[in-house]
Write a protein that holds these residues in place. Structure first.
Motif, PDB file in Angstrom:
ATOM      1  N   LEU A  44       0.810  -1.221   0.000  1.00  0.00           N
ATOM      2  CA  LEU A  44       0.000   0.000   0.000  1.00  0.00           C
ATOM      3  C   LEU A  44       0.836   1.261   0.000  1.00  0.00           C
ATOM      4  N   VAL A  45       2.083   1.128   0.423  1.00  0.00           N
ATOM      5  CA  VAL A  45       2.927   2.320   0.495  1.00  0.00           C
ATOM      6  C   VAL A  45       3.426   2.686  -0.898  1.00  0.00           C
ATOM      7  N   CYS A  46       3.824   1.649  -1.667  1.00  0.00           N
ATOM      8  CA  CYS A  46       4.419   1.943  -2.967  1.00  0.00           C
ATOM      9  C   CYS A  46       3.442   1.662  -4.093  1.00  0.00           C
ATOM     10  N   GLN A  47       2.340   0.997  -3.791  1.00  0.00           N
ATOM     11  CA  GLN A  47       1.192   0.836  -4.677  1.00  0.00           C
ATOM     12  C   GLN A  47       1.412   0.092  -5.983  1.00  0.00           C
ATOM     13  N   GLY A  57       8.823  -0.586   4.797  1.00  0.00           N
ATOM     14  CA  GLY A  57       8.662  -1.170   6.126  1.00  0.00           C
ATOM     15  C   GLY A  57       7.398  -1.984   6.250  1.00  0.00           C
ATOM     16  N   LEU A  58       6.319  -1.453   5.694  1.00  0.00           N
ATOM     17  CA  LEU A  58       5.034  -2.162   5.802  1.00  0.00           C
ATOM     18  C   LEU A  58       5.066  -3.495   5.058  1.00  0.00           C
ATOM     19  N   LEU A  62       4.289  -7.135   6.530  1.00  0.00           N
ATOM     20  CA  LEU A  62       3.245  -8.004   5.999  1.00  0.00           C
ATOM     21  C   LEU A  62       3.827  -9.349   5.551  1.00  0.00           C
ATOM     22  N   PHE A  90      -8.124  -3.290  -2.047  1.00  0.00           N
ATOM     23  CA  PHE A  90      -6.987  -2.636  -2.694  1.00  0.00           C
ATOM     24  C   PHE A  90      -5.710  -3.460  -2.608  1.00  0.00           C
TER      25      PHE A  90
END
Lengths: 154, 179
Positions: A44-47, A57-58, A62, A90
């Protein structure tokens, strides 16, 4: 020169190894599931990266979460549900078919159909207007009269 | 005018409308599936005192509270911090913090340096509570009501404008209800 090259190549080998064996699994089957899941879940951070490729990091967290859940005996569906409950559809690179995502799934086919129909219509119209239709009897007579009048010279 | 002039014009207008809407959406703002759902449970040590705990029931002890995700490494948190201080000073709404993937000493130093607007902050070193709350970008701010329902989530720094337009109406309504 050669020893230096060997050392450099060896460093690459270590880096590649580290990326693969960051997590330990009991069976190769578990590892395959881990790889498949982390490639299908989106960061979700880099999509535009999946969790497997991202170093955010996320994404690391995960991946750790998936690893733990696989070792704890959770099924793929349970892991995917865990992610969608928290992050929504998403996170899925292959979102489920439902009312909100219907346009996503059928949209391209609708566009293709609309395009195809439009193309057929244009082509049909063009053929209809430009094709040679045989002259009617009256037109044929008039043509012959004109040709006679000019003495057969064009 | 003939159809073949009007049709491209209609398609063009439709594309302009599509882009006008599409380009104004922020692709980084992913709608959270947690809105209007029960806030996830948590039980964390506090940033300022490792032996003390902060749990979900600290949030639900109020008619409405803010749960703000922050970290000392987060640049945008610095940006929203003065406004959080302002909300805390005016006692507008109780604010609780989730210190996300931070080092304790850095977090304590950060609060000492910039001020502490939080009733308490949970120390989520590994980001596990963050995952449960669907956190993907710091700062994030949740509005939680007394029943423990997440009423709103704001992603990115909380500015006075965002507060006025989005969060304040919800907070005021909840504070007014059942008083």
């Amino acid at each position: 020169m050669r020893p230096l090259l060997a050392v450099v190549l060896l460093l690459f080998a270590i880096a590649a190894q580290a990326a693969i064996s960051a997590y330990k699994f009991d069976t190769p089957e578990q590892e395959a599931r881990f790889n498949k899941l982390s490639q299908e879940l989106r960061c979700l951070v880099c999509q535009n990266q999946n969790i497997a490729d991202s170093n955010a990091g996320l994404a690391l967290d995960l991946r750790r979460q998936i690893h733990e859940m696989i070792l704890a005996g959770n099924s793929d569906t349970e892991i995917v549900d865990f992610m969608t409950q928290r992050y929504g559809d998403f996170v899925l690179y292959r979102p489920p078919v439902r009312a909100g995502t219907l346009l996503l799934w059928v949209g391209p086919f609708v566009l293709l159909l609309v395009g195809g129909v439009a193309l057929a219509w244009f082509v049909h119209r063009r053929v209809a207007t430009t094709s040679e239709t045989p002259l009617s009897a009256a037109e044929q007579q008039r043509l012959e009269a004109l040709v006679r009048e000019r003495g057969g010279q064009s | 005018m003939k159809m073949r002039f009007i049709l491209p014009l209609i398609i063009f207008a439709a594309l302009i409308a599509l882009f006008a809407v599409g380009l104004q959406l922020n692709p980084r703002e992913v709608p959270s599936p947690l809105i209007d759902k029960a806030a996830p449970n948590f039980d964390l040590p506090r940033v300022d005192a490792a032996e003390a705990r902060i749990t979900r029931s600290d949030l639900t002890a109020h008619k409405v509270s803010l749960f703000n995700v922050w970290a000392s490494w987060c640049v945008a948190c610095r940006q929203e911090h003065p406004f959080l201080m302002e909300l805390a000073r005016d006692n507008t709404v109780p604010i609780y913090g989730l210190n996300y993937k931070d080092e304790r000493k850095d977090a304590v130093a950060w609060l000492k340096r910039h001020g502490d607007p939080y009733r308490a902050s949970g120390f989520d070193h590994e980001g596990r509570v963050g995952i449960d709350w669907g956190v993907y970008g710091v700062p994030e701010t949740f509005v939680v009501d007394a029943q423990g329902t997440i009423r709103y989530k704001h992603i990115g720094p909380l500015t006075p404008q965002v507060w006025r337009e989005k969060l304040e109406p919800i907070v005021r309504e909840l504070q007014g209800a059942a008083s």
